[in-house]
Write a protein that holds these residues in place. Structure first.
Motif, PDB file in Angstrom:
ATOM      1  N   HIS A 176       0.888  -1.195   0.254  1.00 54.42           N
ATOM      2  CA  HIS A 176       0.076  -0.069  -0.047  1.00 54.42           C
ATOM      3  C   HIS A 176       0.866   1.189  -0.009  1.00 54.42           C
ATOM      4  N   CYS A 177       0.717   2.015  -0.974  1.00 53.49           N
ATOM      5  CA  CYS A 177       1.565   3.280  -1.078  1.00 53.49           C
ATOM      6  C   CYS A 177       0.391   4.611  -1.016  1.00 53.49           C
ATOM      7  N   ASP A 178       0.980   5.689  -0.489  1.00 52.96           N
ATOM      8  CA  ASP A 178       0.046   6.759  -0.402  1.00 52.96           C
ATOM      9  C   ASP A 178      -0.181   7.188  -1.695  1.00 52.96           C
ATOM     10  N   GLN A 179       0.890   7.248  -2.485  1.00 56.96           N
ATOM     11  CA  GLN A 179       0.621   7.885  -3.863  1.00 56.96           C
ATOM     12  C   GLN A 179       0.100   7.001  -5.051  1.00 56.96           C
ATOM     13  N   CYS A 180       0.460   5.699  -4.939  1.00 58.19           N
ATOM     14  CA  CYS A 180      -0.055   4.803  -6.124  1.00 58.19           C
ATOM     15  C   CYS A 180      -1.234   3.971  -5.690  1.00 58.19           C
ATOM     16  N   GLY A 181      -1.735   3.922  -4.219  1.00 56.55           N
ATOM     17  CA  GLY A 181      -2.717   2.926  -3.875  1.00 56.55           C
ATOM     18  C   GLY A 181      -2.080   1.464  -3.632  1.00 56.55           C
ATOM     19  N   GLN A 221       9.741  -0.319   0.494  1.00 55.14           N
ATOM     20  CA  GLN A 221       9.553   0.798  -0.467  1.00 55.14           C
ATOM     21  C   GLN A 221       8.571   0.493  -1.861  1.00 55.14           C
ATOM     22  N   CYS A 222       7.576   1.481  -2.094  1.00 58.04           N
ATOM     23  CA  CYS A 222       6.990   1.010  -3.199  1.00 58.04           C
ATOM     24  C   CYS A 222       7.598   0.506  -4.602  1.00 58.04           C
ATOM     25  N   PRO A 223       7.183  -0.542  -5.131  1.00 61.74           N
ATOM     26  CA  PRO A 223       7.878  -0.966  -6.153  1.00 61.74           C
ATOM     27  C   PRO A 223       7.518  -0.011  -7.360  1.00 61.74           C
ATOM     28  N   LYS A 224       6.652   0.630  -7.344  1.00 61.21           N
ATOM     29  CA  LYS A 224       6.207   1.632  -8.456  1.00 61.21           C
ATOM     30  C   LYS A 224       6.745   3.207  -8.329  1.00 61.21           C
ATOM     31  N   CYS A 225       6.708   3.836  -7.303  1.00 61.31           N
ATOM     32  CA  CYS A 225       7.269   5.101  -7.369  1.00 61.31           C
ATOM     33  C   CYS A 225       8.475   5.424  -6.412  1.00 61.31           C
ATOM     34  N   GLY A 226       8.846   4.244  -5.701  1.00 60.89           N
ATOM     35  CA  GLY A 226       9.937   4.292  -5.156  1.00 60.89           C
ATOM     36  C   GLY A 226       9.729   5.008  -3.426  1.00 60.89           C
ATOM     37  N   ASN A 227       8.579   5.448  -3.246  1.00 61.43           N
ATOM     38  CA  ASN A 227       8.329   5.966  -1.997  1.00 61.43           C
ATOM     39  C   ASN A 227       8.591   5.100  -0.794  1.00 61.43           C
ATOM     40  N   GLU A 228       9.387   5.416   0.039  1.00 61.08           N
ATOM     41  CA  GLU A 228       9.989   4.783   1.227  1.00 61.08           C
ATOM     42  C   GLU A 228       9.112   4.314   2.157  1.00 61.08           C
TER      43      GLU A 228
END
Ligand SMILES: [Zn+2]
Length: 649
Positions: A176-181, A221-228
């Motif tokens: 779960h990523c804040d940016q990518c869902g 880490q988000c595999p899509k945007c790199g969000n740590e």
């Protein structure tokens, strides 16, 4: 999830005033062409909205909601009625329809029409709108673009919530990523492994998975945007996700590249026989079939169904003692006054006896180890396999002399083999017997032996009734015991019977049978047809029937053979179902057969040929016939007289 065709489309209706729990009502229709004719909705009385404070009583005693649904295309306001009588579509389980919301289309449905008339629902449809100029496909695509349904689906669709708040389970591979869902874990990072944590118990108060406390594991880490600061999903999957296809993995369990190699599993699937409890019959079977259908649709499995046959095995139950207010009492506190009266030894309250699923809180459990310690492991197996059909509930008790009765048989059985080496029989003087007499007895013995092979094989092949097979083997044991001493000493037929008996009883009492086989290996000096005495018991072939032994036609209902006749074995493969039915109907048993069929309300269902020795006509209950009396399965009739157990098939 569902199985079978997608035979309709889903429809979402917004509510005129959304409630705390519902923005929409969702349903399903097989007649999307009448989409524009919807004038009202029904919901079942078990729908959450039907229990809310939105209920109004109308003049005719019918309940409706104070809010309306909105037609997904025309925006017409549709009244919502609480009504259990409308047709909610196919039932997936007993008395359980998949839907609890249904549409009302008076124009095309007579029930809806009379309902609308009775409850003053306007049936006027404005057919001048732009929607009426469109075909059904365009209307459905409009629904999809509005996100109000329009997708092909099944009326049997049911939800399967696969997430659990447990440690032990397959992690759900989502980040779960804040940016990518929600982002899937990349394939090369699969499988996600469970972290090692100290407390694997979930707190029932918070309902949060124990994995939520594994902070190092969770943060990723988000595999899509790199969000740590992305987070792993901390719920795990329902155990049914794994158990729905474990049998495929078992066939290729060392594959490190993929779950299984289709070429390997397709050689062995489907499973011939699946044995499970009743809970398996309901949930596991459904889920496993669903996953297999999915695999099949993806070309991974050639068989559509995972299992050929299924036996839902009965549960083992223990005796409980209960006072009138439902309190369970341990056996040592129960005093028997007379045959029908038992009381609590301290409170003097009356105690009732029942059979229930074994449970610590009911004081009715039996520890298998105690029985094994007392009787040995083979005898314990025999106790468990005896008396009851695998599908029936087993009321387990060592009262009523059940163990003693079996022990008697056990002694006779063992003695048959021990007397081969017992010096007492060796010193016995030979009694006089003519050759003719000898041959006659041998012939009768052969008949008995072959009959046992036939019956045991039939019971196991037809309905896996080990209990019925054991009864037949016990009969043979008693027969062999009574055979004259000359036969026991000199007849090859007798020795062959001893071999057959051991091979057939071997799976029930393997340790003892193997032991007794070593006696045969030492004592038998002649060649026994069909057996290799240099090899151990479990390397022997299953006994076969000679060609001159007639095949049989049997009529079977549940576990009862209610009519039977012999037929030449060579003839059997040439006969059609009609021929076989005719043969049996022209037989001497005709009247008895007719009576049984009528009494039980049966109809012929199918023919099952078992090898070349038997054709079984299977009868089932005719749903169109009401019967007054219930039949008893075979085993109950053959049950030992001392057993007073209540058994349910
Ligand atoms: Zn991201």
């Amino acid at each position: 999830m569902w199985m079978g065709d997608c035979n309709g489309i889903n429809l979402l209706f917004k509510l005129s005033i959304p409630t705390a729990e519902f923005d929409f009502l969702e349903t399903f229709t097989t007649t999307p062409e009448s989409l524009l004719d919807i004038t009202h909705l029904y919901i079942r009385s078990n729908h959450k909205l039907a229990r809310s404070n939105l209920i109004q009583e109308t003049e005719n005693g019918i309940k409706r909601l104070s809010i309306n649904a909105i037609h997904p295309l025309t925006d017409r306001l549709l009244p919502i009625f609480i009504n259990d009588e409308a047709d909610y579509g196919p039932k997936i389980r007993a008395n359980m329809s998949m839907l609890n919301v249904q549409i009302g289309t008076p124009k095309s449905n007579s029930y809806d029409e009379s309902f609308a008339n009775k409850h003053s629902i306007s049936t006027v449809i404005d057919s001048s709108t732009r929607w009426h100029k469109m075909d059904t496909e365009t209307l459905l695509s409009e629904l999809r673009s509005r996100e109000l349904g329009g997708y092909r689906t099944s009326g049997k669709l049911s939800d399967w919530c696969i997430s659990r708040q447990r440690y032990w389970g397959t992690p759900i591979p989502i980040i779960h990523c804040d940016q990518c869902g929600s982002v899937p874990v990349p394939e090369n990072e699969l499988p996600v492994r469970l972290p090692s944590i100290e407390n694997i118990r979930s707190s029932s108060k918070t309902g949060i998975s124990p994995l939520a406390n594994a902070h190092d594991w969770k943060k990723i880490q988000c595999p899509k945007c790199g969000n740590e600061n992305a987070k792993r999903e901390t719920d795990t999957m329902d155990t049914f996700v794994d158990s729905s296809w474990y049998f495929l993995r078992y066939l290729d369990n060392e594959n490190t590249e993929k779950p299984f190699e289709p070429n390997i599993v397709n050689k062995l699937m489907p499973v011939d026989l699946y044995i499970g409890g009743l809970e398996h019959a309901l949930t596991h079977l459904f889920v496993a079939r669903f996953i297999q259908h999915f695999m099949h649709s993806k070309g991974l499995c050639t068989s559509l169904e995972p299992f050929k046959r299924f036996i839902p095995i009965g549960m083992v139950q223990g005796k409980t003692y209960k006072t009138s207010n439902g309190q369970y009492v341990t056996k040592d506190k129960v005093l028997t006054i007379d045959k029908n009266t038992m009381i609590h030894s301290l409170t003097k309250e009356r105690v009732e006896v029942d059979w229930e699923k074994m449970s610590k809180s009911k004081y009715n459990g039996t520890d298998p180890q105690e029985i094994i310690d007392a009787y040995g492991v083979d005898f314990t197996r025999l106790l468990m396999l005896n008396f009851v059909h695998p599908r029936s509930l087993r009321n387990f008790t060592l009262e009523d002399g059940i163990a003693e009765g079996l022990q008697n048989w056990f002694k006779i059985f063992i003695n048959l083999y021990v007397e081969l080496i017992d010096p007492r029989t060796k010193t016995d003087t030979k009694s006089v017997m003519s050759n003719e007499e000898f041959q006659q007895i041998e012939l009768a013995l052969r008949e008995q032996r072959l009959n046992t092979i036939y019956t045991v094989t039939f019971y196991i092949d037809s309905f896996f009734s080990v209990a019925s097979a054991i009864i037949e083997l016990q009969k043979l044991t008693r027969y062999l015991r009574k055979v004259p001493i000359n036969i026991k000493r000199e007849s090859n037929e007798y020795l062959r019977s001893l071999c057959d008996l051991l091979v057939m009883i071997g799976p029930v009492i393997p340790a003892l049978s193997s032991e007794l086989w070593t006696i045969l290996q030492k004592q038998i000096k002649t060649n026994i047809n069909g057996y290799d005495l240099s090899k151990n018991l479990f390397e022997q072939n299953y006994p076969s029937l000679p060609n001159d032994y007639p095949a049989k036609i049997n009529a079977l209902y549940d576990t009862t053979v209610f009519a039977s006749m012999p037929i030449a074995r060579s003839l059997l493969p040439t006969l059609t179902t009609t021929d076989i039915l005719q043969q049996l109907n022209n037989n001497d048993n005709q009247l008895q057969m007719k009576t049984f069929i009528e009494k039980n309300g049966l109809k012929f269902d199918r023919l099952r040929k078992l090898d070349d020795y038997c054709a079984t006509l299977i009868y089932e209950r005719d749903p169109n016939v009401t019967i007054v009396e219930q039949s008893e399965p075979l085993i109950e009739k053959k049950k030992s007289k001392t057993s007073k157990k209540k058994q349910v098939s």
